[in-house]
Scaffold this motif. Structure first.
Motif, PDB file in Angstrom:
ATOM      1  N   LEU A   9     -16.544  -5.100 -29.890  1.00 23.33           N
ATOM      2  CA  LEU A   9     -15.288  -4.834 -30.602  1.00 23.33           C
ATOM      3  C   LEU A   9     -15.304  -3.426 -31.176  1.00 23.33           C
ATOM      4  O   LEU A   9     -16.237  -3.048 -31.890  1.00 23.33           O
ATOM      5  N   VAL A  10     -14.257  -2.663 -30.873  1.00 28.34           N
ATOM      6  CA  VAL A  10     -14.068  -1.324 -31.433  1.00 28.34           C
ATOM      7  C   VAL A  10     -12.912  -1.385 -32.429  1.00 28.34           C
ATOM      8  O   VAL A  10     -11.829  -1.886 -32.094  1.00 28.34           O
ATOM      9  N   LEU A  11     -13.134  -0.888 -33.641  1.00 31.25           N
ATOM     10  CA  LEU A  11     -12.128  -0.860 -34.702  1.00 31.25           C
ATOM     11  C   LEU A  11     -11.825   0.596 -35.033  1.00 31.25           C
ATOM     12  O   LEU A  11     -12.713   1.331 -35.474  1.00 31.25           O
ATOM     13  N   ILE A  12     -10.572   1.023 -34.861  1.00 34.39           N
ATOM     14  CA  ILE A  12     -10.202   2.421 -35.069  1.00 34.39           C
ATOM     15  C   ILE A  12      -9.493   2.576 -36.416  1.00 34.39           C
ATOM     16  O   ILE A  12      -8.481   1.915 -36.668  1.00 34.39           O
ATOM     17  N   PRO A  13     -10.005   3.452 -37.282  1.00 35.58           N
ATOM     18  CA  PRO A  13      -9.352   3.669 -38.590  1.00 35.58           C
ATOM     19  C   PRO A  13      -8.025   4.412 -38.447  1.00 35.58           C
ATOM     20  O   PRO A  13      -7.688   4.928 -37.380  1.00 35.58           O
ATOM     21  N   GLY A  14      -7.291   4.477 -39.557  1.00 36.86           N
ATOM     22  CA  GLY A  14      -6.027   5.189 -39.596  1.00 36.86           C
ATOM     23  C   GLY A  14      -6.166   6.584 -40.185  1.00 36.86           C
ATOM     24  O   GLY A  14      -7.275   7.091 -40.394  1.00 36.86           O
ATOM     25  N   LEU A  15      -5.028   7.189 -40.454  1.00 37.52           N
ATOM     26  CA  LEU A  15      -4.973   8.519 -41.050  1.00 37.52           C
ATOM     27  C   LEU A  15      -5.750   8.553 -42.362  1.00 37.52           C
ATOM     28  O   LEU A  15      -5.538   7.709 -43.242  1.00 37.52           O
ATOM     29  N   LEU A  16      -6.632   9.531 -42.489  1.00 34.39           N
ATOM     30  CA  LEU A  16      -7.418   9.744 -43.701  1.00 34.39           C
ATOM     31  C   LEU A  16      -8.212   8.502 -44.092  1.00 34.39           C
ATOM     32  O   LEU A  16      -8.420   8.221 -45.266  1.00 34.39           O
ATOM     33  N   ASP A  56     -17.655   7.685 -26.263  1.00 40.72           N
ATOM     34  CA  ASP A  56     -18.721   7.333 -27.206  1.00 40.72           C
ATOM     35  C   ASP A  56     -18.889   5.834 -27.419  1.00 40.72           C
ATOM     36  O   ASP A  56     -19.938   5.399 -27.925  1.00 40.72           O
ATOM     37  N   ALA A  57     -17.883   5.046 -27.080  1.00 42.81           N
ATOM     38  CA  ALA A  57     -17.980   3.595 -27.308  1.00 42.81           C
ATOM     39  C   ALA A  57     -19.216   3.043 -26.606  1.00 42.81           C
ATOM     40  O   ALA A  57     -19.445   3.334 -25.423  1.00 42.81           O
ATOM     41  N   PRO A  58     -20.009   2.250 -27.297  1.00 42.34           N
ATOM     42  CA  PRO A  58     -21.264   1.763 -26.712  1.00 42.34           C
ATOM     43  C   PRO A  58     -21.086   0.555 -25.800  1.00 42.34           C
ATOM     44  O   PRO A  58     -22.056  -0.133 -25.478  1.00 42.34           O
ATOM     45  N   PHE A  59     -19.856   0.282 -25.379  1.00 49.55           N
ATOM     46  CA  PHE A  59     -19.562  -0.853 -24.507  1.00 49.55           C
ATOM     47  C   PHE A  59     -18.742  -0.359 -23.309  1.00 49.55           C
ATOM     48  O   PHE A  59     -17.928   0.553 -23.435  1.00 49.55           O
ATOM     49  N   GLU A  60     -18.943  -1.007 -22.162  1.00 47.02           N
ATOM     50  CA  GLU A  60     -18.123  -0.674 -20.999  1.00 47.02           C
ATOM     51  C   GLU A  60     -16.742  -1.320 -21.122  1.00 47.02           C
ATOM     52  O   GLU A  60     -15.725  -0.702 -20.883  1.00 47.02           O
ATOM     53  N   ARG A  61     -16.725  -2.611 -21.508  1.00 48.66           N
ATOM     54  CA  ARG A  61     -15.468  -3.319 -21.763  1.00 48.66           C
ATOM     55  C   ARG A  61     -15.524  -3.883 -23.173  1.00 48.66           C
ATOM     56  O   ARG A  61     -16.581  -4.338 -23.624  1.00 48.66           O
ATOM     57  N   PHE A  62     -14.391  -3.867 -23.861  1.00 50.59           N
ATOM     58  CA  PHE A  62     -14.406  -4.286 -25.257  1.00 50.59           C
ATOM     59  C   PHE A  62     -13.011  -4.662 -25.729  1.00 50.59           C
ATOM     60  O   PHE A  62     -11.995  -4.274 -25.139  1.00 50.59           O
ATOM     61  N   ALA A  63     -12.986  -5.431 -26.819  1.00 47.61           N
ATOM     62  CA  ALA A  63     -11.746  -5.679 -27.550  1.00 47.61           C
ATOM     63  C   ALA A  63     -11.504  -4.462 -28.442  1.00 47.61           C
ATOM     64  O   ALA A  63     -12.441  -3.859 -28.964  1.00 47.61           O
ATOM     65  N   ALA A  78      -5.525   1.883 -24.340  1.00 47.58           N
ATOM     66  CA  ALA A  78      -5.204   0.773 -23.439  1.00 47.58           C
ATOM     67  C   ALA A  78      -4.411   1.256 -22.233  1.00 47.58           C
ATOM     68  O   ALA A  78      -4.541   0.704 -21.134  1.00 47.58           O
ATOM     69  N   LEU A  79      -3.577   2.268 -22.426  1.00 46.61           N
ATOM     70  CA  LEU A  79      -2.817   2.838 -21.320  1.00 46.61           C
ATOM     71  C   LEU A  79      -3.692   3.709 -20.430  1.00 46.61           C
ATOM     72  O   LEU A  79      -3.534   3.739 -19.208  1.00 46.61           O
ATOM     73  N   GLN A  80      -4.615   4.426 -21.026  1.00 43.46           N
ATOM     74  CA  GLN A  80      -5.450   5.361 -20.278  1.00 43.46           C
ATOM     75  C   GLN A  80      -6.584   4.671 -19.534  1.00 43.46           C
ATOM     76  O   GLN A  80      -6.942   5.073 -18.424  1.00 43.46           O
ATOM     77  N   ALA A  81      -7.161   3.641 -20.149  1.00 40.94           N
ATOM     78  CA  ALA A  81      -8.319   2.970 -19.540  1.00 40.94           C
ATOM     79  C   ALA A  81      -8.144   1.450 -19.582  1.00 40.94           C
ATOM     80  O   ALA A  81      -8.929   0.749 -20.235  1.00 40.94           O
ATOM     81  N   PRO A  82      -7.122   0.916 -18.918  1.00 43.11           N
ATOM     82  CA  PRO A  82      -6.868  -0.530 -18.997  1.00 43.11           C
ATOM     83  C   PRO A  82      -8.023  -1.371 -18.474  1.00 43.11           C
ATOM     84  O   PRO A  82      -8.183  -2.520 -18.900  1.00 43.11           O
TER      85      PRO A  82
END
Length: 249
Positions: A9-16, A56-63, A78-82
């Motif tokens: 699982l990759v969790l992306i933060p928001g602005l600041l 950099d993500a340490p997974f090939e496929r992930f949520a 998701a659009l670039q690497a479905p």
């Protein structure tokens, strides 16, 4: 549960924001997911940030889940690497929206203030990030202040300039085919309920979750509710069709 049995699982933060934004979920999901949170402080554009996240993500496929600007980045990924994204969660995100002239002027004024008085800029942002009741929670408000201040003016300026030049993706959202959940708050001053519904309509088969009594930083305002939803998202083999109205924790 051992590491190999947990969902990547990759969790992306928001602005600041940084990993503090996802700390309740990192703790709450630690037995369910193998979590990686990228650092967004170094990128000059949103496409550059997506490239680095994917590299950099340490997974090939992930949520993949992202909040606010992080949700926009998640949609771009998701659009670039479905082929790499197993499922998608967009939290408090206006990924369908293009920058308006009013939005550009607002961001420009914020950049000018950040360069002059970053502490004042953080105080100006707080009422949009937290609903009024949450803003009265001194510990929560201070945590958001501390997170923002730890990143600083240079990061804010870089991210806002990247947002002003973000690539339009409204016409591409229909191409997202992985299971997608959209999570919003009914008191979000940045990503309104209307924008959440529009995003859900743009992504066919997506599951819309509106949390009651929740502002923009849902992961911190209602951490238990968001963690439960992400558990359900990770466990669901297919998308339910109903609209979920999350009760205030």
């Amino acid at each position: 549960m051992n590491r190999d049995a947990r969902a990547p699982l990759v969790l992306i933060p928001g602005l600041l924001c940084n990993d503090v934004l996802w700390e309740p979920q990192r703790i709450g999901l630690r037995d369910r997911a193998d979590i990686w949170i990228p650092d967004l402080s170094r990128d000059d554009s949103l496409p550059e940030a997506v490239e680095r996240i994917l590299a950099d993500a340490p997974f090939e496929r992930f949520a993949l889940a992202g909040l606010s600007m992080g949700g926009y980045l998640a949609a771009l990924a998701a659009l670039q690497a479905p082929h790499r994204i197993e499922r998608l969660a967009l939290l408090n995100t206006r990924a369908h929206a293009q920058e308006t002239e009013a939005g550009r002027l607002r961001r420009t004024a914020q950049i000018e203030l950040a360069r002059l008085d970053f502490a004042a800029l953080v105080e100006q942002l707080l009422p949009a990030l937290l609903r009024p009741q949450a803003l009265r929670d001194a510990a929560l408000a201070q945590a958001v202040r501390d997170m923002s201040r730890s990143l600083g003016a240079d990061v804010f300026v870089r991210q806002q300039e990247a947002n002003m030049n973000r690539p339009p993706i409204a016409h591409r959202l229909a191409r997202i085919a992985c299971p997608t959940w959209i999570i919003g708050g009914d008191q979000d001053a940045i990503a309104s309920q209307e924008s959440q519904h529009a995003l859900a309509r743009a992504i066919a088969g997506s599951h819309l979750c509106i949390l009651r009594g929740c502002g923009h930083l849902s992961t911190l305002e209602h951490p238990a509710a968001v963690t439960r939803l992400l558990e359900q998202w990770l466990d669901s083999p297919s998308l339910p069709s109903r609209l979920y109205q999350g009760a205030t924790p």
